[in-house]
Write a protein that holds these residues in place. Structure first.
Motif, short mmCIF file in Angstrom:
data_model
loop_
_atom_site.label_atom_id
_atom_site.label_comp_id
_atom_site.label_asym_id
_atom_site.label_seq_id
_atom_site.Cartn_x
_atom_site.Cartn_y
_atom_site.Cartn_z
N UNK A 1 -7.21 -11.69 8.20
CA UNK A 1 -6.66 -10.48 8.81
C UNK A 1 -5.40 -10.05 8.08
N UNK A 2 -5.27 -8.72 7.91
CA UNK A 2 -4.05 -8.15 7.34
C UNK A 2 -3.15 -7.68 8.47
N UNK B 1 0.16 -5.54 9.10
CA UNK B 1 0.95 -4.56 8.38
C UNK B 1 2.38 -4.47 8.90
N UNK B 2 3.28 -4.14 8.00
CA UNK B 2 4.64 -3.79 8.38
C UNK B 2 4.65 -2.39 8.97
N UNK B 3 5.83 -1.97 9.42
CA UNK B 3 5.94 -0.70 10.14
C UNK B 3 5.90 0.51 9.22
N UNK B 4 6.07 0.29 7.93
CA UNK B 4 6.04 1.39 6.97
C UNK B 4 7.42 1.89 6.59
N UNK C 1 -2.61 11.60 5.85
CA UNK C 1 -4.02 11.79 6.17
C UNK C 1 -4.99 11.11 5.23
N UNK C 2 -4.45 10.24 4.35
CA UNK C 2 -5.33 9.58 3.38
C UNK C 2 -5.40 8.08 3.65
N UNK C 3 -6.29 7.43 2.94
CA UNK C 3 -6.42 5.99 3.06
C UNK C 3 -5.25 5.30 2.39
N UNK C 4 -4.91 4.09 2.82
CA UNK C 4 -3.89 3.32 2.10
C UNK C 4 -4.43 2.94 0.72
N UNK D 1 0.82 -1.19 0.00
CA UNK D 1 0.00 0.00 0.00
C UNK D 1 0.87 1.26 0.00
N UNK E 1 0.53 5.24 1.09
CA UNK E 1 -0.34 6.11 1.87
C UNK E 1 0.25 7.51 1.91
N UNK F 1 3.50 0.63 2.86
CA UNK F 1 3.30 -0.44 3.83
C UNK F 1 3.19 -1.78 3.11
N UNK G 1 -1.54 -11.39 4.70
CA UNK G 1 -2.88 -11.79 5.10
C UNK G 1 -2.88 -13.25 5.56
#
Lengths: 117, 112
Positions: free
Chosen positions: B99-100, B102-105, B41-44, B36, B38, B89, B93
């Motif tokens: 469930x997803x 996520x990594x730390x980014x 302030x926006x969606x992934x 993803x 991102x 990110x 899954x």
């Protein structure tokens, strides 16, 4: 493509207020919705999995009495932050998954920025 | 428990160079690996994904590789442009719950 609407996009309120966030799937039926919390410059942390017609499953460390989740229909899940305090300020994002098995893709809402004064 | 480790946390490249972000997952039951992008302030936004029965996937300047044995997957962006600057990110899954995790980014900065 699949659209997920999240409302409100921004909330600023006083400490002690309860805040409700809505997550709607607009063009598909979402049997499962996920609620995430994201702190500034951090990753998305899964808070809970919401299944239509049944109780939500919370991740370890998430207070279910603090973060009330209701998934009463196939297109709507709500997250209520009860008696919010400044430490609850965060970016909350929902995602929705269509009917079928767990391999269906997740579609994210635009998020809600919650600021508690 | 389930865990996804992502590196590096920040990455700065010159426009036109390549960028590589790496992730490792812990649960061998994971069967789907999305990436993803991102913006603040926006969606992934899903930019590319790969399933566990595939080793590599490419979409224009973006490619993803998966090594199931090592439980390792990577994002490759070639010919980077300033508009590629964002937080990326990875996620894994779980096949049983969907469930997803996520990594730390990774904050990618592409300098003009």
């Amino acid at each position: 493509g699949a659209v997920v609407s999240q409302h409100p996009s921004r909330v600023i309120c006083k400490s002690g207020t309860s805040v409700k966030i809505e997550c709607r799937s607009l063009d598909f039926q979402a049997t499962t919705m996920f609620w995430y919390r994201q702190f500034p410059k951090k990753s998305l942390m899964l808070m809970a999995t919401s299944n239509e017609g049944s109780k939500a499953t919370y991740e370890q460390g998430v207070e279910k009495d603090k973060f009330l989740i209701n998934h009463a229909s196939l297109t709507l899940s709500t997250l209520t932050v009860t008696s919010a305090h400044p430490e609850d300020s965060s970016f909350y994002i929902c995602s929705a998954r269509g009917a079928g098995n767990s391999n269906q893709p997740q579609h994210f809402g635009d998020g809600t920025r919650l600021s508690i004064l | 428990g389930e865990n996804v480790e992502q590196h590096p946390s920040t990455l700065s490249v010159q426009e036109g160079d390549s960028a590589v972000i790496k992730c490792t997952y812990s649960d061998s039951a994971s069967n789907y690996f999305p990436w993803y992008k991102q913006e603040l302030g926006k969606r992934p936004q899903l930019i590319i994904d790969i399933r566990s029965n595939v080793g590599e996937k490419k979409d224009q300047r973006i490619a993803v590789t998966l090594n199931k044995t090592a439980k390792h997957f990577s994002l490759h962006i070639t010919e980077t442009q300033p508009e590629d600057s964002a937080v990326y990110f990875c996620a894994a899954r779980l096949s049983n719950t969907g469930k997803l995790i996520f990594g730390q980014g990774t904050t990618l900065q592409v300098k003009p």
